[in-house]
Design a protein around this motif. Structure first.
Motif, PDB file in Angstrom:
ATOM      1  N   SER A 346      19.903 -49.254   4.189  1.00  0.00           N
ATOM      2  CA  SER A 346      19.054 -48.526   3.311  1.00  0.00           C
ATOM      3  C   SER A 346      17.678 -48.413   3.767  1.00  0.00           C
ATOM      4  O   SER A 346      17.248 -49.529   3.949  1.00  0.00           O
ATOM      5  N   LEU A 349      15.253 -51.135   2.176  1.00  0.00           N
ATOM      6  CA  LEU A 349      15.536 -52.481   2.522  1.00  0.00           C
ATOM      7  C   LEU A 349      14.619 -52.477   3.835  1.00  0.00           C
ATOM      8  O   LEU A 349      14.048 -53.631   4.196  1.00  0.00           O
ATOM      9  N   ARG A 352      11.114 -52.865   2.772  1.00  0.00           N
ATOM     10  CA  ARG A 352      10.709 -54.372   2.074  1.00  0.00           C
ATOM     11  C   ARG A 352      10.628 -55.418   3.307  1.00  0.00           C
ATOM     12  O   ARG A 352       9.714 -56.193   3.332  1.00  0.00           O
ATOM     13  N   PRO A 519      17.695 -49.001  -3.902  1.00  0.00           N
ATOM     14  CA  PRO A 519      18.247 -49.523  -2.794  1.00  0.00           C
ATOM     15  C   PRO A 519      19.370 -48.766  -2.084  1.00  0.00           C
ATOM     16  O   PRO A 519      19.749 -49.113  -0.919  1.00  0.00           O
TER      17      PRO A 519
END
Length: 533
Positions: A346, A349, A352, A519
């Motif tokens: 994703s 992700l 992040r 996500p």
């Protein structure tokens, strides 16, 4: 001229190099700033304006040129922007004063605002589905590679020749981009031609201009009451109330009017500068919020680090360039990894993970900045920080634009680019204020502890802050002021550390904002269907 479909990947490289021209210029300016301070005698406020003049105009006009590109042709607007940027670079290279250099940077901002949204919308219009994710990764990787070249090239030109050549290098790059675009980039534009929202454009320019002016000039003219007179020609600010709160109020009023005017035009079916309907898309709405917050922390610290390396540690421009290459290398490597992960992990992700790496790197960077110049610890910190930037940058762009219809890609690209540039402008303004304001407060306190009289403290502090730290080596060269130079170096180091940790704080908030992004991975078929709307 018809561009064969087989050339579209070569066209992607040309598009990426076009936006890299902007990135290279920024990194070159960062390395060259100390030399500009020495040569032109600019003040610390002018240092911020040399950075901000470009970013201010850039952020103010992105929305306008995103919409104009949809109407008149994205490749055409990009090429005009590249040409204007190159011409303005000649003006910057020949500038005899700080004021004229700032003016040249303003014109560069116009050119840059024409280039950035068009590169993103060209990619959005040319590639679909999984290929689009790969294209954005290539775009980010090319930027990372050029960012690695920028500090080295700028440092070498500044050290061996002059900082002026650091701007002149944009001319041959611009010529190469123009030739490559005619050969390999296909023109695209919106299917429906709409009139430009002139009132909305004016309100957006007023909003960003007033906001950045207030943030930069607050410590000069006073946050509430006038500390220093604002003079323009023969006119002088006549009131005891500082112009800074007036500018902040103007920014709030103009921003509110911009939103209300845009929503009104949308209700009556008229075109708007921002496609407000796009904010109904969760990915677009939350992604723009995250992009603004992340940009607050990502690039503002780069203003302070070259100044500290050259005026406290004693590096020259080339050595500073080598140091910043660590950041670019980390970014370049991570962009390649992000491309390999496209369609498998994703994108949210990946964003992040990148932000987490940025936070770790910049917090560690703050601990590594010390007055004794133990610069070796900076390299791994910058590598980690750059790695995080590379992971987050291109993937966040893809997340924001994934659901945007191609017909509105210019407005969508302009909006997300504006979010980033507004964040960058605010980051430079806020972190620059923290750097120079903290330096002044810390140095004054240190000199007071040493028993230096108040009038001398004010003179020394002003010399160090107004010169953006350039006075520190001069103080160190005189045995009578060597102790004062030590105090100044310690104050500047601690202020640089505070700026780094403040940037980390912005990144933490940005990481929190990404929690509002979904996500889950999207199916390629669904992505292509939505993109084809």
């Amino acid at each position: 001229m018809t561009i064969p479909d087989s050339r579209r990947w070569l066209g992607l490289v040309v598009i990426s190099v076009a936006v890299s021209l902007i990135i290279v210029d920024s990194t070159i300016v960062n390395v060259a700033i100390p030399a500009i301070v020495d040569d032109l005698g600019v003040t610390s406020t002018e240092v911020q304006w040399i950075q901000e003049a470009y970013t201010l105009v850039f952020a103010s006009l992105l929305l306008v040129f995103g919409a104009l590109a949809d109407r008149f042709g994205r490749r055409r607007v990009m090429l005009i922007g590249v040409a204007l940027f190159a011409l303005a670079s000649v003006g910057a290279a020949l500038a005899p004063t700080g004021g004229l250099l700032i003016l040249a940077r303003l014109v560069q901002g116009v050119g840059g605002a024409m280039v950035l949204p068009t590169t993103l919308s060209l990619i959005n219009a040319t590639f679909q589905g999984r290929e689009r994710g790969i294209a954005f990764a290539v775009w980010g990787s090319t930027i990372g590679g050029m960012a690695a070249l920028g500090p080295l090239l700028g440092g070498w030109l500044t050290t061996e020749f002059s900082w002026r050549w650091a701007f002149g290098i944009n001319v041959p790059l611009g010529i190469a981009i123009v030739i490559g675009a005619f050969f390999a980039v296909r023109e695209s534009r919106a299917d429906r031609v709409q009139k430009i929202d002139v009132v909305g454009a004016a309100l957006s320019v007023v909003t960003f201009s007033a906001l950045v002016f207030a943030l930069i000039e607050g410590r000069s003219y006073g946050w509430w009451f006038t500390d220093e007179e604002l003079t323009i020609g023969d006119w002088t600010w006549p009131w005891a109330l500082s112009p800074v709160p007036i500018a902040l109020a103007l920014a709030v009023v103009a921003a509110s009017a911009f939103v209300m005017w845009g929503l009104h035009r949308q209700r009556v079916g008229k075109p708007t500068l921002i496609a407000f309907s796009l904010f109904s898309l969760r990915s677009f709405r939350n992604g723009n919020i995250a992009a603004l917050l992340v940009s607050l922390g990502e690039f503002g610290v780069i203003l302070s680090l070259p100044l500290w390396l050259q005026f406290v540690v004693g590096f020259d421009a080339l050595q500073t360039g080598f140091m910043l290459v660590a950041l670019a290398v980390g970014s370049f490597a991570a962009s390649g990894i992000a491309g390999a992960l496209s369609g498998r992990v994703s994108p949210v992700l990946v964003v992040r993970a990148g932000l987490a790496a940025e936070i770790i790197g910049i917090v560690a960077l703050g601990f590594a900045i010390t007055p004794d110049g133990a610069w070796g610890w900076l390299i791994p910190c910058l590598l980690v920080y750059g790695f995080g930037v590379g992971l987050a940058t291109a993937q966040l762009t893809g997340v924001i634009l994934v659901d945007v219809p191609v017909a509105e890609s210019g407005q969508g690209s302009g909006t997300q680019s504006t979010s980033r540039q507004v964040g960058s402008a605010l980051g430079i303004a806020v972190l620059g204020t923290i750097l120079f304001g903290s330096t002044a407060a810390l140095l004054d306190a240190s000199l007071a502890d040493d028993g230096v009289p108040a009038d001398q403290r004010e003179q020394i502090t002003s010399a160090v802050v107004d010169s953006a730290g350039a006075a520190i080596p001069e103080l160190a060269a005189d045995p009578q002021t060597a102790d004062i130079a030590d105090d100044a170096a310690a104050a500047f180091s601690q202020a640089t550390r505070l700026a780094a940790w403040s940037a980390a704080g912005f990144l933490v908030v940005g990481l929190g904002a990404t929690l509002a992004l979904a996500p889950a991975r999207r199916e390629p078929a669904a992505t292509e269907a939505r993109a084809a709307v």
